[in-house]
Design an enzyme around this catalytic site. Structure first.
Site, PDB file in Angstrom:
ATOM      1  N   PRO A 302       0.818  -1.213   0.000  1.00  0.00           N
ATOM      2  CA  PRO A 302       0.000   0.000   0.000  1.00  0.00           C
ATOM      3  C   PRO A 302       0.856   1.269   0.000  1.00  0.00           C
ATOM      4  O   PRO A 302       1.878   1.328   0.679  1.00  0.00           O
ATOM      5  CB  PRO A 302      -0.772  -0.108   1.325  1.00  0.00           C
ATOM      6  CG  PRO A 302       0.135  -0.896   2.220  1.00  0.00           C
ATOM      7  CD  PRO A 302       0.886  -1.854   1.322  1.00  0.00           C
ATOM      8  N   ARG A 304      -0.766   4.939  -1.120  1.00  0.00           N
ATOM      9  CA  ARG A 304      -1.735   6.013  -0.829  1.00  0.00           C
ATOM     10  C   ARG A 304      -2.408   5.845   0.543  1.00  0.00           C
ATOM     11  O   ARG A 304      -2.571   6.829   1.268  1.00  0.00           O
ATOM     12  CB  ARG A 304      -2.814   5.962  -1.918  1.00  0.00           C
ATOM     13  CG  ARG A 304      -3.880   7.015  -1.828  1.00  0.00           C
ATOM     14  CD  ARG A 304      -5.056   6.647  -2.761  1.00  0.00           C
ATOM     15  NE  ARG A 304      -4.600   6.121  -4.034  1.00  0.00           N
ATOM     16  CZ  ARG A 304      -4.410   6.841  -5.129  1.00  0.00           C
ATOM     17  NH1 ARG A 304      -4.663   8.125  -5.112  1.00  0.00           N
ATOM     18  NH2 ARG A 304      -3.998   6.269  -6.249  1.00  0.00           N
ATOM     19  N   CYS A 371      -0.519  28.833 -15.913  1.00  0.00           N
ATOM     20  CA  CYS A 371      -1.055  29.471 -17.106  1.00  0.00           C
ATOM     21  C   CYS A 371      -1.866  28.526 -17.979  1.00  0.00           C
ATOM     22  O   CYS A 371      -1.542  28.342 -19.151  1.00  0.00           O
ATOM     23  CB  CYS A 371       0.092  30.081 -17.898  1.00  0.00           C
ATOM     24  SG  CYS A 371       0.922  31.316 -16.910  1.00  0.00           S
TER      25      CYS A 371
HETATM   26  N1  LLP Z   1       2.718  -1.450  -6.088  1.00  0.00           N
HETATM   27  C1  LLP Z   1       2.939  -1.141  -7.379  1.00  0.00           C
HETATM   28  C2  LLP Z   1       3.633  -2.097  -8.234  1.00  0.00           C
HETATM   29  C3  LLP Z   1       2.500   0.080  -7.891  1.00  0.00           C
HETATM   30  O1  LLP Z   1       2.725   0.374  -9.171  1.00  0.00           O
HETATM   31  C4  LLP Z   1       1.829   0.986  -7.047  1.00  0.00           C
HETATM   32  C5  LLP Z   1       1.364   2.269  -7.567  1.00  0.00           C
HETATM   33  C6  LLP Z   1       1.640   0.627  -5.700  1.00  0.00           C
HETATM   34  C7  LLP Z   1       2.094  -0.599  -5.256  1.00  0.00           C
HETATM   35  C8  LLP Z   1       0.947   1.529  -4.714  1.00  0.00           C
HETATM   36  O2  LLP Z   1      -0.347   1.852  -5.088  1.00  0.00           O
HETATM   37  P1  LLP Z   1      -1.288   2.651  -4.078  1.00  0.00           P
HETATM   38  O3  LLP Z   1      -1.512   1.772  -2.868  1.00  0.00           O
HETATM   39  O4  LLP Z   1      -0.583   3.887  -3.677  1.00  0.00           O
HETATM   40  O5  LLP Z   1      -2.515   2.932  -4.858  1.00  0.00           O
HETATM   41  N2  LLP Z   1      -0.329   8.746  -9.535  1.00  0.00           N
HETATM   42  C9  LLP Z   1      -1.547   8.011  -9.276  1.00  0.00           C
HETATM   43  C10 LLP Z   1      -1.290   6.666  -8.657  1.00  0.00           C
HETATM   44  C11 LLP Z   1      -0.341   5.810  -9.455  1.00  0.00           C
HETATM   45  C12 LLP Z   1      -0.018   4.532  -8.751  1.00  0.00           C
HETATM   46  C13 LLP Z   1       1.150   3.869  -9.362  1.00  0.00           C
HETATM   47  N3  LLP Z   1       1.489   2.634  -8.773  1.00  0.00           N
HETATM   48  C14 LLP Z   1      -2.461   8.873  -8.400  1.00  0.00           C
HETATM   49  O6  LLP Z   1      -2.100   9.997  -8.071  1.00  0.00           O
HETATM   50  O7  LLP Z   1      -3.550   8.436  -8.051  1.00  0.00           O
END
Ligand code: LLP
Length: 444
Positions: A302, A304, A371
């Site tokens: 995890p 986020r 901008c």
């Molecule tokens: N593991 C892998 C292989 C990943 O690619 C990611 C996120 C995570 C774990 C963690 O995911 P999370 O638990 O944070 O959802 N920029 C986007 C999110 C991109 C996530 C990329 N990979 C946003 O702002 O929502």
């Protein structure tokens, strides 16, 4: 001027429900987080500024460890990383998931044990792989066929590197099409359906320098339901059984990735971690029994859900413009410190802090200073009609994918990060200055 009526707001939602647990309202619109006044932070460190509640981050690490006893919980560094946070994650017993030599170096030089780090990436550079081997990362996740020979050659004849194989299980899940990574026909991983995963696995098993420890998948991000994880689990255990049958190898590890969704606004859906943990445990046990396999070591990643709710972004209002449809409130940040509304249409819940307003809420769009018209931080939100230049706005759930995705668009400079805990405040990352930006510009 008469502004159009507000969109419905859920009256029962607690406005602080998406704030850190330490958030406390005080008279005159002051809000404390981690025992520190946000107004004082804005005054001492300027705006925009990110505030991270250390206790909230640590509590979330503990919640994961308690909910998933026996599993390895790797914090996904891409959500937000700095050296203090590396130490918090290490002290809370988490592992780390990194996706570049940069994240990896930062973590290891801040003291994170390399054997608890896992390296990802659909296109790892030679520098990524060399750094990983030099620093001794615990696991490397193989994402494509080209990486097998490349990694085996880099390991050489003397070493042995533990690897996982990233499988795309053919599942669509996630908050936006741009963050869905479990479906077929996209850049990540080796497909289960067309046999690419099995083919790669056979090749990895033939490499003496690579020790295949298990399978990995990451379905996507901002997933709010348990079911996709259970379907993925079943498919991955099915593949583990086929690997056992074809090669006589029983894989000891299974990594289900991250993607656990959080609420950005009061009332938004979020993934229920307790339900996820109990259902994943039950499904893993049942699938393994049915396939006559031992239950593998579970790994989750995890990002986020650990750092997101621990962060607040603070902005100062610079200008207000009323149109017949809405009020535009322009602040001193924008898409350079939070590109998420522009990229994924994410909705936030900004709040006026620092003074108490009795003015009625009006339909407001909070925009940035950049901008372009798409530089929006929060569309159609209720803010008091008397918001004016000089006011402070606080945006909760700003701890993940804000600073890590921030840019130097318009040469504004990225905001600093301040940590709060037990009434004390500490600068973790300083503001990017114009001198920093100029220093990179070496030609004339
Ligand atoms: N593991 C892998 C292989 C990943 O690619 C990611 C996120 C995570 C774990 C963690 O995911 P999370 O638990 O944070 O959802 N920029 C986007 C999110 C991109 C996530 C990329 N990979 C946003 O702002 O929502």
């Amino acid at each position: 001027m008469t502004i159009a009526p507000l969109p419905p707001v859920t009256p029962s939602s607690d406005p602080l429900s998406v704030w850190p647990a330490s958030a406390e309202e005080q008279p005159h619109g002051r809000v404390l987080v981690g025992g520190v006044s946000l107004v004082d932070i804005a005054e001492s460190h300027g705006t925009p500024v990110y505030v991270v509640d250390e206790a909230e981050f640590r509590d979330r690490c503990r919640t994961y460890r308690d909910a998933f006893p026996g599993a390895e919980v790797h914090y996904a560094a891409k959500a937000f990383l700095c050296r203090a946070l590396v130490r918090w994650a290490a002290e809370e017993g988490l592992g780390l998931d990194v996706c570049s030599a940069g994240e990896l170096e930062l973590a290891v030089t801040a003291g994170f044990p390399p054997e608890r780090i896992l390296l990802h990436g659909n296109a790892k550079s030679p520098a990524d792989l060399d750094t990983a081997l030099r620093l001794g990362v615990g696991r490397i996740v193989i994402d494509n066929p080209a990486e097998i020979a490349r990694l085996a050659a880099a390991v050489g004849s003397k070493g042995r590197q533990k690897v996982l194989v990233r499988v795309t299980p053919g599942i669509s899940a996630g908050g936006h099409v741009k963050v869905m990574t479990g479906s077929e026909d996209q850049k990540f991983g080796l497909s289960l359906r067309d046999g690419q995963a099995q083919h790669a696995i056979a090749r990895i098993l033939g490499q003496p320098g690579l020790q295949l420890a298990g399978l990995h998948c990451h379905l996507g991000s901002q997933i709010t339901e348990v079911k996709p994880y259970l379907v993925a689990l079943r498919r991955l255990v099915g593949l583990m059984a086929r690997i056992r049958d074809a090669h006589g190898v029983v894989l000891p590890e299974l990594d289900l990735g991250g993607g656990h969704g959080i609420a950005y606004r009061p009332g938004d859906p979020a993934l229920d971690l307790t339900a996820l943990a109990s259902k994943v445990r039950a499904e893993l046990a049942a699938s393994c029994t049915a396939a006559r396999l031992p239950v593998p070591q579970l790994i989750i990643e995890p990002g986020r859900a650990v750092s997101g709710p621990a962060g607040i972004a603070l902005y100062r209002v610079l200008a207000v413009k009323a149109t017949p449809e809405r009020v535009f409130v322009a602040v001193d940040g924008g898409m350079s410190d939070n590109p998420r509304p522009a990229l994924y249409g994410v909705r936030y819940a900004p709040r006026l802090i620092g003074r108490h307003s009795t003015a009625a809420p009006v339909r407001t769009t909070v925009v940035g200073r950049h901008c372009e018209a798409g530089d929006v931080l929060a569309e159609d939100v209720p803010l008091p009609a008397d918001v004016h230049p000089g006011d402070l706005l606080a945006v909760p759930a700003a701890g993940a994918y804000h600073l890590s995705m921030a840019s130097s668009y318009n040469l504004v400079g990225r905001p600093p990060v301040v940590a709060v805990r037990d009434g004390a405040l500490r600068l973790l990352v300083r503001r990017e200055t114009l001198a920093d930006l100029r220093a990179r510009d070496v030609g004339l």
